[in-house]
Write a protein that holds these residues in place. Sequence first.
Motif, PDB file in Angstrom:
ATOM      1  N   GLY A 376     104.182 -23.273 -29.209  1.00  0.00           N
ATOM      2  CA  GLY A 376     105.194 -22.934 -30.204  1.00  0.00           C
ATOM      3  C   GLY A 376     104.667 -21.998 -31.263  1.00  0.00           C
ATOM      4  N   ALA A 377     105.537 -21.129 -31.758  1.00  0.00           N
ATOM      5  CA  ALA A 377     105.179 -20.183 -32.818  1.00  0.00           C
ATOM      6  C   ALA A 377     106.274 -20.197 -33.880  1.00  0.00           C
ATOM      7  N   LEU A 378     105.883 -19.911 -35.117  1.00  0.00           N
ATOM      8  CA  LEU A 378     106.825 -19.750 -36.222  1.00  0.00           C
ATOM      9  C   LEU A 378     106.795 -18.292 -36.636  1.00  0.00           C
ATOM     10  N   GLY A 379     107.923 -17.614 -36.538  1.00  0.00           N
ATOM     11  CA  GLY A 379     107.954 -16.184 -36.827  1.00  0.00           C
ATOM     12  C   GLY A 379     107.564 -15.375 -35.605  1.00  0.00           C
ATOM     13  N   ALA A 380     107.671 -14.042 -35.750  1.00  0.00           N
ATOM     14  CA  ALA A 380     107.393 -13.169 -34.616  1.00  0.00           C
ATOM     15  C   ALA A 380     105.913 -12.902 -34.427  1.00  0.00           C
ATOM     16  N   THR A 381     105.120 -12.972 -35.515  1.00  0.00           N
ATOM     17  CA  THR A 381     103.680 -12.741 -35.413  1.00  0.00           C
ATOM     18  C   THR A 381     102.955 -13.848 -36.162  1.00  0.00           C
ATOM     19  N   GLU A 382     101.665 -13.943 -35.928  1.00  0.00           N
ATOM     20  CA  GLU A 382     100.871 -14.981 -36.589  1.00  0.00           C
ATOM     21  C   GLU A 382     100.795 -14.748 -38.089  1.00  0.00           C
ATOM     22  N   GLU A 383     100.969 -13.488 -38.524  1.00  0.00           N
ATOM     23  CA  GLU A 383     100.874 -13.186 -39.948  1.00  0.00           C
ATOM     24  C   GLU A 383     102.168 -13.471 -40.684  1.00  0.00           C
ATOM     25  N   ASP A 384     103.260 -13.768 -39.956  1.00  0.00           N
ATOM     26  CA  ASP A 384     104.550 -13.963 -40.602  1.00  0.00           C
ATOM     27  C   ASP A 384     104.607 -15.247 -41.421  1.00  0.00           C
ATOM     28  N   VAL A 385     103.824 -16.249 -41.057  1.00  0.00           N
ATOM     29  CA  VAL A 385     103.950 -17.580 -41.637  1.00  0.00           C
ATOM     30  C   VAL A 385     102.592 -18.044 -42.156  1.00  0.00           C
ATOM     31  N   SER A 386     102.597 -18.712 -43.295  1.00  0.00           N
ATOM     32  CA  SER A 386     101.349 -19.192 -43.889  1.00  0.00           C
ATOM     33  C   SER A 386     100.783 -20.353 -43.077  1.00  0.00           C
ATOM     34  N   THR A 387      99.489 -20.556 -43.234  1.00  0.00           N
ATOM     35  CA  THR A 387      98.824 -21.671 -42.561  1.00  0.00           C
ATOM     36  C   THR A 387      99.399 -22.997 -43.015  1.00  0.00           C
ATOM     37  N   HIS A 388      99.796 -23.055 -44.297  1.00  0.00           N
ATOM     38  CA  HIS A 388     100.355 -24.292 -44.842  1.00  0.00           C
ATOM     39  C   HIS A 388     101.618 -24.705 -44.083  1.00  0.00           C
ATOM     40  N   ILE A 389     102.482 -23.735 -43.776  1.00  0.00           N
ATOM     41  CA  ILE A 389     103.717 -24.042 -43.036  1.00  0.00           C
ATOM     42  C   ILE A 389     103.376 -24.517 -41.629  1.00  0.00           C
ATOM     43  N   TYR A 390     102.377 -23.900 -41.018  1.00  0.00           N
ATOM     44  CA  TYR A 390     101.967 -24.326 -39.671  1.00  0.00           C
ATOM     45  C   TYR A 390     101.437 -25.755 -39.677  1.00  0.00           C
ATOM     46  N   HIS A 391     100.677 -26.114 -40.725  1.00  0.00           N
ATOM     47  CA  HIS A 391     100.167 -27.484 -40.812  1.00  0.00           C
ATOM     48  C   HIS A 391     101.307 -28.483 -40.964  1.00  0.00           C
ATOM     49  N   ARG A 392     102.302 -28.111 -41.758  1.00  0.00           N
ATOM     50  CA  ARG A 392     103.476 -28.991 -41.887  1.00  0.00           C
ATOM     51  C   ARG A 392     104.198 -29.139 -40.555  1.00  0.00           C
ATOM     52  N   ALA A 393     104.299 -28.033 -39.825  1.00  0.00           N
ATOM     53  CA  ALA A 393     104.962 -28.084 -38.523  1.00  0.00           C
ATOM     54  C   ALA A 393     104.167 -28.949 -37.546  1.00  0.00           C
ATOM     55  N   LEU A 394     102.838 -28.816 -37.574  1.00  0.00           N
ATOM     56  CA  LEU A 394     102.010 -29.628 -36.688  1.00  0.00           C
ATOM     57  C   LEU A 394     102.147 -31.109 -37.020  1.00  0.00           C
ATOM     58  N   THR A 395     102.214 -31.440 -38.309  1.00  0.00           N
ATOM     59  CA  THR A 395     102.405 -32.836 -38.704  1.00  0.00           C
ATOM     60  C   THR A 395     103.737 -33.364 -38.194  1.00  0.00           C
ATOM     61  N   ALA A 396     104.781 -32.537 -38.293  1.00  0.00           N
ATOM     62  CA  ALA A 396     106.099 -32.951 -37.799  1.00  0.00           C
ATOM     63  C   ALA A 396     106.087 -33.144 -36.286  1.00  0.00           C
ATOM     64  N   VAL A 397     105.404 -32.246 -35.565  1.00  0.00           N
ATOM     65  CA  VAL A 397     105.290 -32.378 -34.109  1.00  0.00           C
ATOM     66  C   VAL A 397     104.490 -33.627 -33.755  1.00  0.00           C
ATOM     67  N   SER A 398     103.411 -33.878 -34.508  1.00  0.00           N
ATOM     68  CA  SER A 398     102.604 -35.078 -34.257  1.00  0.00           C
ATOM     69  C   SER A 398     103.420 -36.340 -34.469  1.00  0.00           C
ATOM     70  N   ASP A 399     104.270 -36.345 -35.476  1.00  0.00           N
ATOM     71  CA  ASP A 399     105.155 -37.491 -35.701  1.00  0.00           C
ATOM     72  C   ASP A 399     106.123 -37.674 -34.533  1.00  0.00           C
ATOM     73  N   LEU A 400     106.562 -36.558 -33.962  1.00  0.00           N
ATOM     74  CA  LEU A 400     107.497 -36.628 -32.832  1.00  0.00           C
ATOM     75  C   LEU A 400     106.835 -37.256 -31.611  1.00  0.00           C
ATOM     76  N   VAL A 401     105.609 -36.847 -31.290  1.00  0.00           N
ATOM     77  CA  VAL A 401     104.971 -37.287 -30.038  1.00  0.00           C
ATOM     78  C   VAL A 401     104.295 -38.652 -30.172  1.00  0.00           C
ATOM     79  N   ARG A 402     104.101 -39.130 -31.420  1.00  0.00           N
ATOM     80  CA  ARG A 402     103.346 -40.372 -31.622  1.00  0.00           C
ATOM     81  C   ARG A 402     103.906 -41.563 -30.847  1.00  0.00           C
ATOM     82  N   PRO A 403     105.226 -41.779 -30.758  1.00  0.00           N
ATOM     83  CA  PRO A 403     105.721 -42.984 -30.069  1.00  0.00           C
ATOM     84  C   PRO A 403     105.596 -42.936 -28.547  1.00  0.00           C
ATOM     85  N   TYR A 404     105.296 -41.779 -27.961  1.00  0.00           N
ATOM     86  CA  TYR A 404     105.290 -41.659 -26.504  1.00  0.00           C
ATOM     87  C   TYR A 404     103.973 -42.173 -25.917  1.00  0.00           C
ATOM     88  N   ARG A 405     104.098 -42.794 -24.719  1.00  0.00           N
ATOM     89  CA  ARG A 405     102.940 -43.347 -24.016  1.00  0.00           C
ATOM     90  C   ARG A 405     102.955 -42.877 -22.565  1.00  0.00           C
TER      91      ARG A 405
END
Length: 608
Positions: A376-405
């Motif tokens: 997954g990517a946010l924006g068209a290029t890696e420079e479009d989005v700050s690292t902080h936003i990516y970390h928030r997105a990763l945390t949200a994705v981690s919350d999504l996958v946590r219940p799966y086994r």
Amino acid sequence: MTSRDTELRPSAELLTWLTSLRTLSAAAASGDGLREVLDLVARTARSLLGFDFCGVLTPNDAGTSLLITGWSGLSDEYVARINADRPVGLDSTAPSAQAFHTGRPVTIRDITAEPQFTPWGGVARDQGYRAIVSVPLVAEGHVLGTLNGYYTPLHTFTQHETERMSLLANHAAIALTSARRLDELSRLNESLRAQRDILTRSEQIHERLLDVTLRAGGLDGIARVLAELIGRPVLVEDARGTVLATAGDSARLPAPDWTTTATDATSSTKPVRVEDGQHPFWVASVRLDGEVVARIWYSGDRGGLDQLGERAVEHAALVISLELFRIRTGVETEHRLRGELLAELLTPGSEVTEQLSHRAQYLGHDLARPHIAIVGALGATEEDVSTHIYHRALTAVSDLVRPYRPRPLAAMHHGRIVVLWPIGSETETSTGTTIVLSEQQAAERLYTVMNSVSPTTAASVALSTHDKHGTYAQAYRMARGALDIALRAGRSGTVVTLADLGLTGLLLQLDDPAQLLAFADRSLAPLLAYDRDHRTHLLETLQTYLARKLNRAETAQELHLHPNTVKQRIQRIEHLTRTDLADPATVVHFSTALTIRGVATADSSSTP
């Protein structure tokens, strides 16, 4: 006793005066209330000077009027009427106002004969006095108020009487000054004691809330203690509106879907009152590193909190920020461990060793299961989005996958969010129903979650195909290549599959990119060399010409060239490659070569 002894012995009147003044001074220094001292001044003047009534008048807080603040003989009704309905304005011609401004005694023999006394004539008649003397209370060069004496009958005040009244007023002013200072000190002491009690109680509140975190009570424990301290139900949510903890009667708490619409009024760390149209609520923000990371809601049906209650909310906000920092630190550590595991799995030629399997198992992953890769990517290029936003997105994705086994492996890799999703991974709902997502559904869930992180940034997601014999690196190469090619083609903000890319998607599944690139280089080598040596753009012209279905006019328009220039370039391309672009086989040949080159370039950019 000799006649000389009799002459030296003080008269009875002087003894009375001395005793009265001593009593007045003692009362002022004893710490009695200011009102008691003022009443004593009035009683002393009435007793020593024989007035029917006496009163002490001092300025109100605004400094616009004189109010009766101590009295003797006057009825409470008279005092209340004067103070409420007929205060002596300092800008009036009343005798008290004149004495206050001039610093000299003012006497009136008959108030009914004085027009300036007309506003107070009615209440004076009700009280029953005709004559009045008003003497200023002067201390340290300042007029503090007036001492008034009243006679029921007409009375002509002599100079001797006013001098005695002034003498008493001077002593009374000194006593009043002392009493005021003691009163101020007493109020200050009370304030200091109150502040001390608040600080002591505040420290106890903070220690109790902090004790919850030390005992690993978590956000639920903090919410319970806060609800108990303020006597109201409490809701704690994160900055995205997700409920983190509740305590108390949920019916008196705001609906979570409403709180997200009220964020404009909830950036203050101090409690702010808001309404959902029917019910009042109070909300305070929790900040960490200057960023709002959570909010505390509590019911406002009983108005605002007292000072201690607000302190409890402030301390709770601090402790919640500490708890969220602890959680964030743990999450960052988890991201790092999963990122290291993912990097090893995606290294070309790497093998899943027993040690690697144990590490994955410790983190909840089963490497024996086949996986697909979702990138997954946010924006068209890696420079479009700050690292902080990516970390928030990763945390949200981690919350999504946590219940799966078994748990999908989610981490950042080369500036993108990568998820290795096990085929058949399942989770249970609150009703006990088992959910197994298809590969497409899993990618769509990730796409939705990533889009929820930032309202101004569009997410793009690509997924590989299921190949039980393929490696993790191959799955990642396919998904990353598909994502990069889609973004280059302007296809952002969507879920991309290999099937969506047609021939490009098919080529991405081939596991020999070196051979593919060699074929593309052989086909395009003359154009690449000519562009390099002559700084021309033949390769770009060919790519655009094929994309525009051999339409020279459209190609010229897109490249901002004259159609004749495009014609000359096409002839140069045909000459260098010894081909004829009017031949369909030649068109397929060059289209395939250009596609392979794009795929190979995308593959090389995604290689760890």
